[in-house]
Write an enzyme that holds these catalytic residues in place. Structure first.
Site, PDB file in Angstrom:
ATOM      1  N   ARG A   1      -2.753  -3.668   8.469  1.00 36.50           N
ATOM      2  CA  ARG A   1      -3.642  -3.617   9.632  1.00 36.50           C
ATOM      3  C   ARG A   1      -3.094  -2.683  10.715  1.00 36.50           C
ATOM      4  O   ARG A   1      -3.858  -2.079  11.470  1.00 36.50           O
ATOM      5  CB  ARG A   1      -3.849  -5.037  10.176  1.00 36.50           C
ATOM      6  CG  ARG A   1      -2.570  -5.713  10.614  1.00 36.50           C
ATOM      7  CD  ARG A   1      -2.693  -7.221  10.701  1.00 36.50           C
ATOM      8  NE  ARG A   1      -2.742  -7.845   9.388  1.00 36.50           N
ATOM      9  CZ  ARG A   1      -2.962  -9.145   9.165  1.00 36.50           C
ATOM     10  NH1 ARG A   1      -3.147  -9.970  10.193  1.00 36.50           N
ATOM     11  NH2 ARG A   1      -2.989  -9.617   7.952  1.00 36.50           N
TER      12      ARG A   1
ATOM     13  N   ASP B   1       5.230  -2.004  -0.622  1.00 35.55           N
ATOM     14  CA  ASP B   1       5.276  -2.999   0.448  1.00 35.55           C
ATOM     15  C   ASP B   1       6.284  -4.092   0.094  1.00 35.55           C
ATOM     16  O   ASP B   1       5.971  -5.026  -0.641  1.00 35.55           O
ATOM     17  CB  ASP B   1       3.875  -3.611   0.649  1.00 35.55           C
ATOM     18  CG  ASP B   1       3.860  -4.670   1.757  1.00 35.55           C
ATOM     19  OD1 ASP B   1       4.848  -4.756   2.517  1.00 35.55           O
ATOM     20  OD2 ASP B   1       2.846  -5.394   1.862  1.00 35.55           O
TER      21      ASP B   1
ATOM     22  N   LYS C   1       9.340 -10.070   1.336  1.00 35.44           N
ATOM     23  CA  LYS C   1       8.598 -10.882   0.366  1.00 35.44           C
ATOM     24  C   LYS C   1       9.569 -11.523  -0.624  1.00 35.44           C
ATOM     25  O   LYS C   1      10.650 -11.003  -0.864  1.00 35.44           O
ATOM     26  CB  LYS C   1       7.631  -9.986  -0.422  1.00 35.44           C
ATOM     27  CG  LYS C   1       6.444  -9.470   0.356  1.00 35.44           C
ATOM     28  CD  LYS C   1       5.583  -8.561  -0.516  1.00 35.44           C
ATOM     29  CE  LYS C   1       4.408  -7.981   0.266  1.00 35.44           C
ATOM     30  NZ  LYS C   1       3.408  -8.993   0.656  1.00 35.44           N
TER      31      LYS C   1
ATOM     32  N   ASP D   1      -0.062  -1.037  -3.353  1.00 35.47           N
ATOM     33  CA  ASP D   1      -0.551  -1.319  -1.994  1.00 35.47           C
ATOM     34  C   ASP D   1      -1.166  -0.062  -1.344  1.00 35.47           C
ATOM     35  O   ASP D   1      -1.542  -0.084  -0.182  1.00 35.47           O
ATOM     36  CB  ASP D   1       0.601  -1.872  -1.142  1.00 35.47           C
ATOM     37  CG  ASP D   1       0.130  -2.864  -0.085  1.00 35.47           C
ATOM     38  OD1 ASP D   1      -1.007  -3.373  -0.210  1.00 35.47           O
ATOM     39  OD2 ASP D   1       0.891  -3.103   0.866  1.00 35.47           O
TER      40      ASP D   1
ATOM     41  N   GLU E   1       1.546  -5.341   7.644  1.00 30.15           N
ATOM     42  CA  GLU E   1       1.689  -3.929   8.021  1.00 30.15           C
ATOM     43  C   GLU E   1       0.417  -3.113   7.821  1.00 30.15           C
ATOM     44  O   GLU E   1       0.199  -2.115   8.504  1.00 30.15           O
ATOM     45  CB  GLU E   1       2.843  -3.298   7.237  1.00 30.15           C
ATOM     46  CG  GLU E   1       2.505  -2.768   5.833  1.00 30.15           C
ATOM     47  CD  GLU E   1       2.082  -3.840   4.841  1.00 30.15           C
ATOM     48  OE1 GLU E   1       2.326  -5.037   5.112  1.00 30.15           O
ATOM     49  OE2 GLU E   1       1.468  -3.497   3.808  1.00 30.15           O
TER      50      GLU E   1
HETATM   51  N1  BES Z   1      -0.126  -5.933   0.745  1.00 30.83           N
HETATM   52  C1  BES Z   1      -0.140  -7.262   1.232  1.00 30.83           C
HETATM   53  C2  BES Z   1      -1.359  -8.057   0.779  1.00 30.83           C
HETATM   54  C3  BES Z   1      -1.442  -8.404  -0.688  1.00 30.83           C
HETATM   55  C4  BES Z   1      -0.988  -9.648  -1.122  1.00 30.83           C
HETATM   56  C5  BES Z   1      -2.026  -7.554  -1.589  1.00 30.83           C
HETATM   57  C6  BES Z   1      -1.109  -9.986  -2.449  1.00 30.83           C
HETATM   58  C7  BES Z   1      -2.127  -7.893  -2.923  1.00 30.83           C
HETATM   59  C8  BES Z   1      -1.674  -9.121  -3.354  1.00 30.83           C
HETATM   60  C9  BES Z   1      -0.142  -7.275   2.754  1.00 30.83           C
HETATM   61  O1  BES Z   1       0.523  -6.239   3.359  1.00 30.83           O
HETATM   62  C10 BES Z   1       0.524  -8.534   3.178  1.00 30.83           C
HETATM   63  O2  BES Z   1       1.670  -8.687   2.897  1.00 30.83           O
HETATM   64  N2  BES Z   1      -0.220  -9.412   3.840  1.00 30.83           N
HETATM   65  C11 BES Z   1       0.306 -10.651   4.297  1.00 30.83           C
HETATM   66  C12 BES Z   1      -0.214 -10.890   5.684  1.00 30.83           C
HETATM   67  C13 BES Z   1       0.426 -12.068   6.373  1.00 30.83           C
HETATM   68  C14 BES Z   1       1.881 -11.814   6.640  1.00 30.83           C
HETATM   69  C15 BES Z   1      -0.328 -12.327   7.653  1.00 30.83           C
HETATM   70  C16 BES Z   1      -0.152 -11.746   3.350  1.00 30.83           C
HETATM   71  O3  BES Z   1      -1.283 -11.674   2.853  1.00 30.83           O
HETATM   72  O4  BES Z   1       0.643 -12.643   3.067  1.00 30.83           O
HETATM   73 ZN    ZN Z   2       0.666  -4.497   2.278  1.00 36.38          ZN
HETATM   74 MN    MN Z   3       2.577  -6.634   3.615  1.00 34.46          MN
END
Ligand code: BES
Ligand code: ZN
Ligand code: MN
Length: 506
Positions: A354, A273, A280, A291, A352
């Site tokens: 969800r 991811d 990111k 992920d 992504e």
């Molecule tokens: N895979 C990430 C969530 C994650 C973050 C897992 C840190 C492990 C450690 C997920 O896909 C994500 O990026 N979520 C975003 C959602 C936001 C953009 C609404 C997040 O948590 O920042």
């Molecule tokens: Zn993710």
């Molecule tokens: Mn993500």
């Protein structure tokens, strides 16, 4: 890749501590322990244990370790005391961690054969203690350094004897513990693989091979089939990647299943991811190879469910994709149409998980599941809320959430319920589509869960957010840094225990 875990031989015995032949005898020790039930131990240790307790070198606090040589008639050359805290507070989880601590400490010392002594407590029945100790030992036989070419930092445990009061009575519990421990390691091995090795295609191949070998029915949907099913949300996530998506469907069909129940297990399988166009930051982006931990947990849990013969039909659905930027990638502002027909305005391509879960939940319902649990490294917000040791539980009805929580407690996977009040739904309001894919920072784990809920079709549904718990950033005496295999044992315990929750509905 070098093997990342080994399966030791594990046997039960009722021999006395004096008579067991092993390189090391592991004895759990409590605070203020008089060892009345192991009165020969300190004699065989030449009084070293008494002296260590006297001087305060070893107190019996949880996961302390003390090693001493044995003589005076003992067959084993050494004993290791492992602290288990106050005797009255011992839980199965303490025993699991105690056994892991012993296993890791033995591997550090390159000691390959162990005997673990089970001591009677008033709080943990013998079968639960046996299962937990077997799990703990197997969890210790896992190595994260699978691509190092030099000498391994630790040895492997090759053989374990578990000394219990009544071997025949606890034999099924031992089997359960060994299988659950091994399957946890299967999930950890998958989660440990880097994104260039474990792509959606190789993840699907490995999952199919592992599940097939356990006697499960496996179906792999390729990009063409996914397009025919019009899974616009999954396809929207994949667009930026050169790697095609997959959906792995795994079925457990026991010979005499309980009537009317089909447990649906859905796991997020994002093999890397990057965030996509909403990319990111560079720092810690490497962590996003894990992920797919939820997807790995579903695959590994189904293997355990098959091997232990859970009496309930189960269907696992694992959507697998990368989330990458690129000229074809989904843009913020784009509209995606889910397989169910609901439309989504993408505000952040990093939300992504969800999206792929939504299409996968719909597909699980098409296949006839009656109860759903999804497992996903879904939100950083869940890590902020609950930290690195507790997974978030979201769902409805509350009785179903409670069943999953109880299973997680038995499994040693800590989890805790979070609200899914409708009030939060307005945070997902879109001007142009049915909803957006992000609700902003406030309540971020909850809005993520509410998005997934939109695709649960009002079935009993639980979402387990394992973003904080899938990877251990810090080593503990009982747990190395790296993938934890969280949720594998929870999902398996839930299926094995189907008789206790199925009557809830009737
Ligand atoms: N895979 C990430 C969530 C994650 C973050 C897992 C840190 C492990 C450690 C997920 O896909 C994500 O990026 N979520 C975003 C959602 C936001 C953009 C609404 C997040 O948590 O920042
Ligand atoms: Zn993710
Ligand atoms: Mn993500």
């Amino acid at each position: 890749m070098q093997t990342v875990y080994r399966l030791p031989t594990v046997r039960l015995t009722d021999e006395s501590t004096r008579d067991i032949a092993a390189d090391l005898i592991v004895v759990p020790a409590f605070e203020d322990d008089d060892f009345a039930d192991e009165s020969e131990l300190d004699t065989m240790a030449g009084g070293a244990i008494g002296r260590a307790r006297q001087s305060g070198e070893f107190k019996g606090k949880a996961f302390e370790v003390f090693v001493t040589t044995l003589a005076h008639g003992a067959k084993a050359p050494r004993a290791m005391l492992v602290g288990a805290g106050a005797r009255g507070d011992v839980t199965a989880d303490v025993l699991r961690r105690m056994a892991s601590t012993a296993g890791l400490a033995a591997r550090q010392r390159r000691i390959p054969t162990l005997a673990l002594i089970q001591r009677a407590t008033s709080t943990v029945p013998a079968d639960a203690a046996t299962q937990a100790m077997a799990e703990g030992i197997l969890l210790a036989n896992f190595e994260v350094a699978s691509y190092k070419t030099g000498d391994a930092a630790r040895g492997w445990i090759e053989a374990v004897a578990l000394r219990v009061a009544n071997p025949t009575a606890v034999a099924p519990a031992l089997e359960r513990g060994v299988v659950l421990g091994e399957c946890t390691n299967i999930a950890r091995e998958l989660a440990n693989e880097p994104g260039n090795v474990l792509t959606p295609r190789t993840f699907a191949d490995r999952a199919a091979r592992l599940a097939g070998a356990a006697g499960l029915q496996v179906d792999v949907l390729d990009e063409q089939r996914i397009a025919e099913l019009k899974m616009g949300m999954l396809l929207g996530v994949t667009r930026g990647s050169h790697e095609p998506p997959r959906i792995v469907v795994i079925r457990h069909e026991p010979p005499q299943p309980l009537d009317g129940v089909v447990l649906g297990l859905v796991g997020k399988g994002v093999t890397f991811d990057s965030g996509g166009i909403s990319i990111k930051p560079a720092e810690n982006m490497d962590k996003m190879k894990d992920d797919m931990s939820g997807g790995a947990a579903v695959v590994a849990a189904l293997i355990a469910i098959a091997r232990l013969g859970a009496p309930v039909r189960c269907i696992g659905v694992v959507p697998m994709t990368e989330n990458m930027p690129g000229g074809q990638a989904t843009r913020p502002g784009d509209i995606l149409i889910s397989a169910e027909g609901k439309t989504v305005e993408i505000l952040n391509t990093d939300a992504e998980g969800r999206l792929i879960l939504g299409d996968a939940l719909w597909y699980a319902r098409e296949l006839g599941v009656t109860h759903i649990v999804d497992v996903a490294t879904l939100t950083g917000a869940c890590v902020v809320a609950l930290g690195k040791t507790t997974s978030g539980l979201f769902g409805t009805p509350p009785a179903w959430v409670e069943q999953v929580r109880l299973a997680s407690e038995r499994a040693g996977d800590r989890s805790w319920p979070m609200p899914v009040f409708d009030d939060y739904k307005e945070l997902l309001k879109s001007d142009i589509a049915d909803f957006t894919n992000t609700g902003g920072r406030a309540g971020g784990a909850i809005t993520g869960a509410l998005f997934v809920k939109e695709f649960s079709g009002n079935l009993p549904w639980v979402h387990m957010d394992i973003a904080g718990t899938a990877w251990a950033e810090e080593a503990k005496p009982y747990q190395p840094k790296g993938p934890t295999g969280v949720a594998v044992r929870t999902l398996a315990e839930l299926a094995l225990d189907v008789r206790s929750w199925v009557k809830l509905d009737s």
